[in-house]
Design an enzyme around this catalytic site. Sequence first.
Site, PDB file in Angstrom:
ATOM      1  CD  GLU A 186      -4.607   2.782  -6.161  1.00  0.00           C
ATOM      2  OE1 GLU A 186      -4.728   4.007  -6.288  1.00  0.00           O
ATOM      3  OE2 GLU A 186      -4.109   2.256  -5.144  1.00  0.00           O
ATOM      4  CG  ASN A 224      -4.589   3.967   0.687  1.00  0.00           C
ATOM      5  OD1 ASN A 224      -5.734   3.962   1.101  1.00  0.00           O
ATOM      6  ND2 ASN A 224      -3.859   2.877   0.556  1.00  0.00           N
ATOM      7  CG  HIS A 284      -2.794  -1.202  -3.840  1.00  0.00           C
ATOM      8  ND1 HIS A 284      -3.387   0.016  -3.597  1.00  0.00           N
ATOM      9  CD2 HIS A 284      -2.651  -1.783  -2.634  1.00  0.00           C
ATOM     10  CE1 HIS A 284      -3.585   0.154  -2.297  1.00  0.00           C
ATOM     11  NE2 HIS A 284      -3.149  -0.923  -1.697  1.00  0.00           N
ATOM     12  CB  SER A 300      -0.867   0.054   1.261  1.00  0.00           C
ATOM     13  OG  SER A 300      -1.699  -1.053   1.330  1.00  0.00           O
TER      14      SER A 300
HETATM   15  N1  LIG Z   1      -5.206  -4.788   4.815  1.00  0.00           N
HETATM   16  C1  LIG Z   1      -5.531  -3.938   3.849  1.00  0.00           C
HETATM   17  O1  LIG Z   1      -6.567  -3.268   3.890  1.00  0.00           O
HETATM   18  C2  LIG Z   1      -4.635  -3.828   2.632  1.00  0.00           C
HETATM   19  C3  LIG Z   1      -5.163  -3.266   1.451  1.00  0.00           C
HETATM   20  C4  LIG Z   1      -4.348  -3.218   0.299  1.00  0.00           C
HETATM   21  C5  LIG Z   1      -3.045  -3.683   0.361  1.00  0.00           C
HETATM   22  N2  LIG Z   1      -2.550  -4.202   1.529  1.00  0.00           N
HETATM   23  C6  LIG Z   1      -1.168  -4.711   1.519  1.00  0.00           C
HETATM   24  O2  LIG Z   1      -1.208  -6.125   1.438  1.00  0.00           O
HETATM   25  C7  LIG Z   1      -0.071  -6.682   2.108  1.00  0.00           C
HETATM   26  C8  LIG Z   1      -0.539  -7.700   3.130  1.00  0.00           C
HETATM   27  O3  LIG Z   1      -1.394  -7.072   4.046  1.00  0.00           O
HETATM   28  P1  LIG Z   1      -2.428  -7.910   4.948  1.00  0.00           P
HETATM   29  O4  LIG Z   1      -3.392  -6.920   5.489  1.00  0.00           O
HETATM   30  O5  LIG Z   1      -2.923  -9.097   4.183  1.00  0.00           O
HETATM   31  O6  LIG Z   1      -1.450  -8.412   6.107  1.00  0.00           O
HETATM   32  P2  LIG Z   1      -1.646  -9.646   7.105  1.00  0.00           P
HETATM   33  O7  LIG Z   1      -0.879  -9.323   8.318  1.00  0.00           O
HETATM   34  O8  LIG Z   1      -3.109 -10.015   7.244  1.00  0.00           O
HETATM   35  O9  LIG Z   1      -0.927 -10.875   6.335  1.00  0.00           O
HETATM   36  C9  LIG Z   1       0.431 -10.926   6.062  1.00  0.00           C
HETATM   37  C10 LIG Z   1       0.832 -12.391   5.925  1.00  0.00           C
HETATM   38  O10 LIG Z   1       2.191 -12.421   5.433  1.00  0.00           O
HETATM   39  C11 LIG Z   1       2.814 -13.524   6.040  1.00  0.00           C
HETATM   40  N3  LIG Z   1       4.264 -13.388   5.948  1.00  0.00           N
HETATM   41  C12 LIG Z   1       5.099 -12.639   6.712  1.00  0.00           C
HETATM   42  N4  LIG Z   1       6.372 -12.804   6.306  1.00  0.00           N
HETATM   43  C13 LIG Z   1       6.355 -13.664   5.275  1.00  0.00           C
HETATM   44  C14 LIG Z   1       7.359 -14.239   4.429  1.00  0.00           C
HETATM   45  N5  LIG Z   1       8.639 -13.947   4.603  1.00  0.00           N
HETATM   46  N6  LIG Z   1       6.970 -15.102   3.461  1.00  0.00           N
HETATM   47  C15 LIG Z   1       5.657 -15.419   3.304  1.00  0.00           C
HETATM   48  N7  LIG Z   1       4.664 -14.902   4.057  1.00  0.00           N
HETATM   49  C16 LIG Z   1       5.006 -14.042   5.032  1.00  0.00           C
HETATM   50  C17 LIG Z   1       2.282 -13.535   7.470  1.00  0.00           C
HETATM   51  O11 LIG Z   1       2.474 -14.810   8.089  1.00  0.00           O
HETATM   52  C18 LIG Z   1       0.800 -13.184   7.231  1.00  0.00           C
HETATM   53  O12 LIG Z   1       0.033 -14.367   7.069  1.00  0.00           O
HETATM   54  C19 LIG Z   1       0.695  -5.493   2.691  1.00  0.00           C
HETATM   55  O13 LIG Z   1       1.719  -5.148   1.786  1.00  0.00           O
HETATM   56  C20 LIG Z   1      -0.359  -4.393   2.749  1.00  0.00           C
HETATM   57  O14 LIG Z   1       0.189  -3.097   2.637  1.00  0.00           O
HETATM   58  C21 LIG Z   1      -3.315  -4.296   2.657  1.00  0.00           C
END
Ligand SMILES: NC(=O)c1ccc[n+]([C@@H]2O[C@H](COP(=O)([O-])OP(=O)(O)OC[C@H]3O[C@@H](n4cnc5c(N)ncnc54)[C@H](O)[C@@H]3O)[C@@H](O)[C@H]2O)c1
Length: 291
Positions: free
Chosen positions: A152, A190, A140, A119
């Site tokens: 995006e 964002n 994204h 993000s």
């Molecule tokens: N939550 C939102 O609203 C949102 C929206 C758009 C984009 N994002 C982006 O998506 C990405 C993930 O966010 P999320 O909310 O799903 O996070 P989350 O914390 O729910 O999930 C992250 C996952 O990554 C895993 N992980 C950590 N290190 C790892 C590795 N080395 N190899 C493999 N897996 C690994 C963790 O175990 C976890 O299951 C981030 O980059 C975030 O910026 C989030």
Amino acid sequence: MDITRIGVVGAGQMGNGIAHVLALAGYDVLLNDVSQEALDKAVALIDRNLDRQVSREKISAEDKAAAMARIKTTMTLTDLGKTDLVIEAATEREEIKQKIFDALLPHLEPHTILTSNTSSISITRLASRTDRPEKFMGFHFMNPVPLMQLVELIRGIATDAETYDACLGVVERLGKTAASAEDFPAFIVNRILMPMINEAVYTLYEGVGNVNSIDQSMKLGANHPMGPLELADFIGLDTCLAIMNVLHDGLADTKYRPCPLLTKYVEAGWLGRKTKRGFYDYRGETPVPTR
Ligand SMILES: NC(=O)c1ccc[n+]([C@@H]2O[C@H](COP(=O)([O-])OP(=O)(O)OC[C@H]3O[C@@H](n4cnc5c(N)ncnc54)[C@H](O)[C@@H]3O)[C@@H](O)[C@H]2O)c1
């Protein structure tokens, strides 16, 4: 370019939704996480969410079964070497993403496109540390992935047209709509949404309104489906603060200064729905404003 096999790194909130929509659209998905528990939870959640779509008659039971059969999981990152496209959706920390790309690169096919669902981290910087900056871009998705229409697509400075078109093809096959964004802090959604939420928190901080009057004003006065404070609780106040800091640092403009009250809520551990308290208290039957 023909994309059939897609690797998804990270099986959290976003990764499970991404695997869900890809499998439903007919892609073979290999979902990776460092935690077996996260993988098991993700598969169970995809199963439940697909069931809901079947019961609402959005998809058939056969569609669901076929989608589930297309999702494989692995804790071995290098298994993703044989995919055509990798979507990295691991924890939002640059060093974690960097390690994932470093470990994956020696095992990737030359044609494989690398993308990140980040993000806020610079796509150009992530790309520059790989062997294929021209085949690297931002992919994204919005949360919750199965419900949100927009994706995006962010070009790094070196991303080539073939890579962009291949990713656009995937978005179209998902039945979603792509917005093309250049690689500047927080991209489009964002960049616009977070300063609005931050301003709503300033409005609360300065006593111009209370939680109810601010949310009601934006719902009834601007036709927003959710009030900004309610939305902030849904996104997570730590995430909102992190994105404001990215805007503030990346654009060096005081108009992006995070509201001290937002910082205070995060310091208290009142992060919104996920901790049951934020601008509203969710511990009872109905949410109660905290101010
Ligand atoms: N939550 C939102 O609203 C949102 C929206 C758009 C984009 N994002 C982006 O998506 C990405 C993930 O966010 P999320 O909310 O799903 O996070 P989350 O914390 O729910 O999930 C992250 C996952 O990554 C895993 N992980 C950590 N290190 C790892 C590795 N080395 N190899 C493999 N897996 C690994 C963790 O175990 C976890 O299951 C981030 O980059 C975030 O910026 C989030």
